[in-house]
Design a protein around this motif. Structure first.
Motif, PDB file in Angstrom:
ATOM      1  N   PHE A   1      -2.058  -4.875   3.227  1.00 15.68           N
ATOM      2  CA  PHE A   1      -1.342  -6.659   2.680  1.00 15.68           C
ATOM      3  C   PHE A   1      -0.785  -4.914   1.247  1.00 15.68           C
ATOM      4  CE2 PHE A   1      -3.391 -10.325   4.161  1.00 15.68           C
ATOM      5  CZ  PHE A   1      -2.449 -10.362   4.982  1.00 15.68           C
ATOM      6  N   ILE A   2       0.246  -5.403   0.909  1.00 12.43           N
ATOM      7  CA  ILE A   2       0.813  -3.839   0.336  1.00 12.43           C
ATOM      8  C   ILE A   2       0.741  -5.062  -1.282  1.00 12.43           C
ATOM      9  CG2 ILE A   2       1.687  -2.127  -1.089  1.00 12.43           C
ATOM     10  CD1 ILE A   2       2.000  -1.322   2.417  1.00 12.43           C
ATOM     11  N   TYR A   3       0.701  -4.615  -2.563  1.00 13.29           N
ATOM     12  CA  TYR A   3       1.126  -6.094  -3.446  1.00 13.29           C
ATOM     13  C   TYR A   3       1.517  -5.328  -4.938  1.00 13.29           C
ATOM     14  CZ  TYR A   3      -1.932  -9.224  -1.474  1.00 13.29           C
ATOM     15  OH  TYR A   3      -2.703 -10.173  -0.281  1.00 13.29           O
ATOM     16  N   ILE A   4       3.222  -5.621  -4.463  1.00 13.14           N
ATOM     17  CA  ILE A   4       4.815  -5.272  -5.639  1.00 13.14           C
ATOM     18  C   ILE A   4       4.279  -5.776  -6.915  1.00 13.14           C
ATOM     19  CG2 ILE A   4       6.237  -3.440  -5.932  1.00 13.14           C
ATOM     20  CD1 ILE A   4       4.416  -2.376  -3.826  1.00 13.14           C
ATOM     21  N   ASN A   5       4.526  -6.022  -7.607  1.00 13.43           N
ATOM     22  CA  ASN A   5       4.324  -6.172  -8.930  1.00 13.43           C
ATOM     23  C   ASN A   5       6.362  -6.643  -9.314  1.00 13.43           C
ATOM     24  OD1 ASN A   5       5.385  -7.146 -11.979  1.00 13.43           O
ATOM     25  ND2 ASN A   5       3.258  -6.956 -12.027  1.00 13.43           N
ATOM     26  N   ALA A   6       6.291  -8.019  -9.070  1.00 13.51           N
ATOM     27  CA  ALA A   6       8.166  -8.396  -8.882  1.00 13.51           C
ATOM     28  C   ALA A   6       8.458  -8.529 -10.450  1.00 13.51           C
ATOM     29  CB  ALA A   6       8.073  -9.833  -8.479  1.00 13.51           C
ATOM     30  N   LEU A   7       7.701  -7.970 -11.626  1.00 11.58           N
ATOM     31  CA  LEU A   7       8.540  -7.868 -12.742  1.00 11.58           C
ATOM     32  C   LEU A   7       8.541  -6.032 -13.120  1.00 11.58           C
ATOM     33  CD1 LEU A   7       6.547 -10.323 -14.861  1.00 11.58           C
ATOM     34  CD2 LEU A   7       8.421 -10.376 -13.215  1.00 11.58           C
ATOM     35  N   ASP A   8       7.234  -5.357 -12.742  1.00 14.15           N
ATOM     36  CA  ASP A   8       8.443  -4.014 -12.931  1.00 14.15           C
ATOM     37  C   ASP A   8       7.743  -2.603 -11.775  1.00 14.15           C
ATOM     38  OD1 ASP A   8       5.157  -3.376 -12.781  1.00 14.15           O
ATOM     39  OD2 ASP A   8       5.000  -3.725 -14.813  1.00 14.15           O
ATOM     40  N   GLY A   9       7.375  -3.488 -10.911  1.00 17.06           N
ATOM     41  CA  GLY A   9       8.184  -2.706  -9.643  1.00 17.06           C
ATOM     42  C   GLY A   9       6.041  -2.242  -9.143  1.00 17.06           C
ATOM     43  N   THR A  10       5.316  -2.117 -10.000  1.00 16.59           N
ATOM     44  CA  THR A  10       4.168  -1.517  -9.923  1.00 16.59           C
ATOM     45  C   THR A  10       3.222  -1.763  -8.788  1.00 16.59           C
ATOM     46  OG1 THR A  10       4.053  -1.466 -12.852  1.00 16.59           O
ATOM     47  CG2 THR A  10       2.019  -0.975 -11.570  1.00 16.59           C
ATOM     48  N   GLU A  11       3.135  -0.618  -7.706  1.00 17.97           N
ATOM     49  CA  GLU A  11       2.129  -1.111  -6.930  1.00 17.97           C
ATOM     50  C   GLU A  11       0.632  -1.503  -7.541  1.00 17.97           C
ATOM     51  OE1 GLU A  11       2.158   1.179  -2.991  1.00 17.97           O
ATOM     52  OE2 GLU A  11       0.444   2.105  -3.884  1.00 17.97           O
ATOM     53  N   GLU A  12       0.287  -2.694  -7.635  1.00 20.64           N
ATOM     54  CA  GLU A  12      -1.536  -3.792  -8.379  1.00 20.64           C
ATOM     55  C   GLU A  12      -2.492  -2.787  -7.036  1.00 20.64           C
ATOM     56  OE1 GLU A  12      -1.243  -4.011 -10.941  1.00 20.64           O
ATOM     57  OE2 GLU A  12       0.562  -5.157 -11.289  1.00 20.64           O
ATOM     58  N   GLN A  13      -1.967  -3.432  -6.104  1.00 18.81           N
ATOM     59  CA  GLN A  13      -3.578  -3.442  -5.043  1.00 18.81           C
ATOM     60  C   GLN A  13      -2.508  -3.100  -3.682  1.00 18.81           C
ATOM     61  OE1 GLN A  13      -6.001  -6.747  -5.210  1.00 18.81           O
ATOM     62  NE2 GLN A  13      -7.717  -5.856  -4.427  1.00 18.81           N
ATOM     63  N   ILE A  14      -3.996  -2.409  -3.007  1.00 15.00           N
ATOM     64  CA  ILE A  14      -3.902  -2.690  -0.971  1.00 15.00           C
ATOM     65  C   ILE A  14      -5.183  -2.743  -0.366  1.00 15.00           C
ATOM     66  CG2 ILE A  14      -2.985  -0.871   0.867  1.00 15.00           C
ATOM     67  CD1 ILE A  14      -1.566   1.070  -0.877  1.00 15.00           C
ATOM     68  N   LEU A  15      -4.797  -3.522   0.485  1.00 15.02           N
ATOM     69  CA  LEU A  15      -5.911  -3.899   0.956  1.00 15.02           C
ATOM     70  C   LEU A  15      -5.443  -3.889   2.895  1.00 15.02           C
ATOM     71  CD1 LEU A  15      -6.790  -7.635  -0.263  1.00 15.02           C
ATOM     72  CD2 LEU A  15      -6.992  -5.740  -0.745  1.00 15.02           C
ATOM     73  N   LYS A  16      -6.446  -3.229   3.053  1.00 13.97           N
ATOM     74  CA  LYS A  16      -6.240  -2.871   5.136  1.00 13.97           C
ATOM     75  C   LYS A  16      -6.784  -4.355   5.234  1.00 13.97           C
ATOM     76  CE  LYS A  16      -7.365  -0.086   8.139  1.00 13.97           C
ATOM     77  NZ  LYS A  16      -8.303   1.549   8.766  1.00 13.97           N
ATOM     78  N   VAL A  17      -5.687  -4.831   6.453  1.00  7.71           N
ATOM     79  CA  VAL A  17      -6.568  -6.199   7.197  1.00  7.71           C
ATOM     80  C   VAL A  17      -7.111  -5.994   8.702  1.00  7.71           C
ATOM     81  CG1 VAL A  17      -5.269  -8.061   8.624  1.00  7.71           C
ATOM     82  CG2 VAL A  17      -4.272  -7.197   6.578  1.00  7.71           C
ATOM     83  N   VAL A  18      -8.490  -5.812   8.905  1.00  7.82           N
ATOM     84  CA  VAL A  18      -9.320  -5.388   9.859  1.00  7.82           C
ATOM     85  C   VAL A  18      -9.107  -6.922  10.724  1.00  7.82           C
ATOM     86  CG1 VAL A  18     -11.049  -5.357  10.684  1.00  7.82           C
ATOM     87  CG2 VAL A  18     -10.402  -4.485   8.219  1.00  7.82           C
ATOM     88  N   GLU A  19      -8.710  -6.428  12.076  1.00 15.56           N
ATOM     89  CA  GLU A  19      -9.079  -7.645  12.435  1.00 15.56           C
ATOM     90  C   GLU A  19      -9.756  -8.088  13.130  1.00 15.56           C
ATOM     91  OE1 GLU A  19      -6.700  -9.944  12.798  1.00 15.56           O
ATOM     92  OE2 GLU A  19      -4.540  -9.285  12.039  1.00 15.56           O
ATOM     93  N   THR A  20     -10.862  -8.762  13.652  1.00 16.54           N
ATOM     94  CA  THR A  20     -12.600  -8.723  13.979  1.00 16.54           C
ATOM     95  C   THR A  20     -12.362 -10.428  15.303  1.00 16.54           C
ATOM     96  OG1 THR A  20     -13.429 -10.523  13.073  1.00 16.54           O
ATOM     97  CG2 THR A  20     -13.035  -8.073  12.435  1.00 16.54           C
TER      98      THR A  20
END
Length: 449
Positions: free
Chosen positions: A423-442
């Motif tokens: 999951f990659i979170y891109i700021n909708a106002l200025d385009g900053t890459e705010e956060q990246i989360l790796k998804v782990v399926e268990t």
């Protein structure tokens, strides 16, 4: 014969009063034991987290790999936040552990700032390492003190709850345990490192005022009525509901217990906020049978449960299956934007679909009607900004919290790189890459890291 009647009647009344007192005392003792177990869990979680922090701080000082430093500093940040949550779950009465909370918050934020430095290729200076050394020494000492408390608890020298009750309703916190924590708090005030850095921790994080509580103050009788109509009760059991105490913290609440007729131990425990009479959380302690329902069945059941209680426009964002139950997390939707801070967790028994757990602490802490601006980036703009090697499955608008609990309006990009999902979170106002989360399926569900 008649002259003995008044005497016999008096004896009978005394026996009745004694019996009533013993029954109520037994019920309160059972409730106390249940609470004791939950407090023990929070305490042992704190022990584990402080021990992990001690190890991580030590490792950060000896690694020569920049990549490993980033991972270690981010792990310190996560563990420090978890330690703050564990402290908040402990029954410390009116003791205010301001400096303990501040210590973990600053440690986590400082580690996060160093992770960002390492990620950007910036030098971690000697004064930064000196602060890490100080954090490590202080945490090592705190770890030792907590182990001593653990020994006291294990030997039965200290309990979380006192043994004095007023008609089985009031409770008196054991002064020893709370005062020992207060002593540790004062020690941190004197010995914790003084941190000056461009980090997010500030007083507004320390003193969160719940935004979602509405309505006037209620009394305990009103709380009992609200609780009785809120729980999931498919068998229409006529529970005996009683007040066993009050919960303090950010959301002061009436703590109630539900007991089945003829049974002393509580079947359900529940907190109802004093302001507005909102159910903050409840837990049904019944035994769970073999699973017969699917995760989707649980999602459908939990969504219906929420809607019947006025929680509409919520999106299921994740689930975790364990020990015969499924916990589904829901986030509020405002038009087409998912508000992650406004979340509710619902636990469904997979044997019959009964809702056996509910937690709206996050929702009542953060919920408010937000003024959400129009995004300055389109979905097409977002696609241009992310790594071209990613295969994008979905893009949607969300609000996420940053480490300082400020909210960020973002696009959530659900994407894969090979077999790995992110999951990659891109700021909708200025385009900053705010956060990246790796998804782990268990096999238990989906988690993010």
């Amino acid at each position: 014969m008649r002259k003995y009647l008044p005497w016999a009647a008096g004896v009978f009344l005394v026996l009745v009063f004694v019996l009533v007192f013993l029954v109520m005392q037994s019920r309160v003792t059972e409730a106390q034991n249940l609470l004791e177990a939950s407090y023990q869990k929070g305490f042992f979680n704190l022990l584990e987290q402080v021990n992990n922090l001690n190890l991580l701080l030590s490792k950060s000082m000896v690694t020569s790999s920049n990549q490993q430093r980033i991972v270690t500093f981010l792990s310190i940040w996560h563990q420090a936040e978890s330690a703050r949550d564990s402290i908040a779950s402990l029954p410390l009465g009116d003791r205010d552990l301001t400096y303990t909370q501040k210590y973990f918050a600053q440690m986590g934020d400082f580690a996060y700032s160093l992770a960002k430095k390492a990620l950007n290729g910036m030098e971690i200076k000697k004064e930064d390492w000196d602060k890490i050394q100080k954090f490590r020494d202080t945490t090592q000492d705190l770890n030792k003190k907590l182990r001593e408390l653990q020994d006291d608890v294990a030997q039965g020298r200290i309990n979380w709850e006192g043994k004095r009750f007023a008609l089985g309703i009031g409770k008196n916190l054991t002064a020893g345990m709370a005062d020992k924590f207060l002593k540790l708090d004062q020690k941190l005030k004197e010995e914790a490192p003084s941190i000056t850095y461009d980090g997010p921790f500030s007083d507004h994080v320390e003193n969160i005022v719940p935004k979602g509580l509405t309505g006037p103050l209620i009394n305990s009788d009103e709380a009992i009525k609200i609780a009785g109509s809120f729980i999931d009760n498919p068998q229409n059991i006529k529970y005996d509901i009683s007040l066993y105490g009050t919960a303090k913290g950010n959301i002061p609440a009436y703590s109630l217990s539900f007991s089945k007729p003829g049974q002393n131990s509580p079947a359900i425990i529940i907190d109802v906020s004093q302001k507005g009479g909102h159910v903050v959380w409840f837990l049904n302690t019944r035994d769970i049978g073999s699973s017969k329902l699917t995760v989707q069945d649980a999602v459908n059941k939990s969504r219906l449960f929420l809607e019947k209680r006025g929680f509409k426009d919520f999106e299921a964002t994740g689930s975790l299956t364990e020990d015969g139950t499924c916990v589904i997390t829901f986030a509020k939707k405002q038009k087409d934007v998912i508000i992650y801070p406004d979340f509710i967790k619902v636990e469904v028994a997979l044997d019959n679909g009964e809702v056996v757990g509910f937690d709206a602490m996050g929702y009542y802490t953060n919920h408010m009607e937000r003024v959400i601006p129009a995004p300055k980036l389109s979905k097409e703009d977002v696609l241009k900004r992310i790594n071209s090697r990613l295969s994008v499955k979905r893009i949607r608008k969300v609000i996420i919290p940053d480490p300082s609990l400020k909210e960020k309006f973002c696009y959530e990009v659900d994407a894969k790189l090979g077999a790995d999902r992110y999951f990659i979170y891109i700021n909708a106002l200025d385009g900053t890459e705010e956060q990246i989360l790796k998804v782990v399926e268990t096999e238990k569900g989906t988690m993010t890291m």
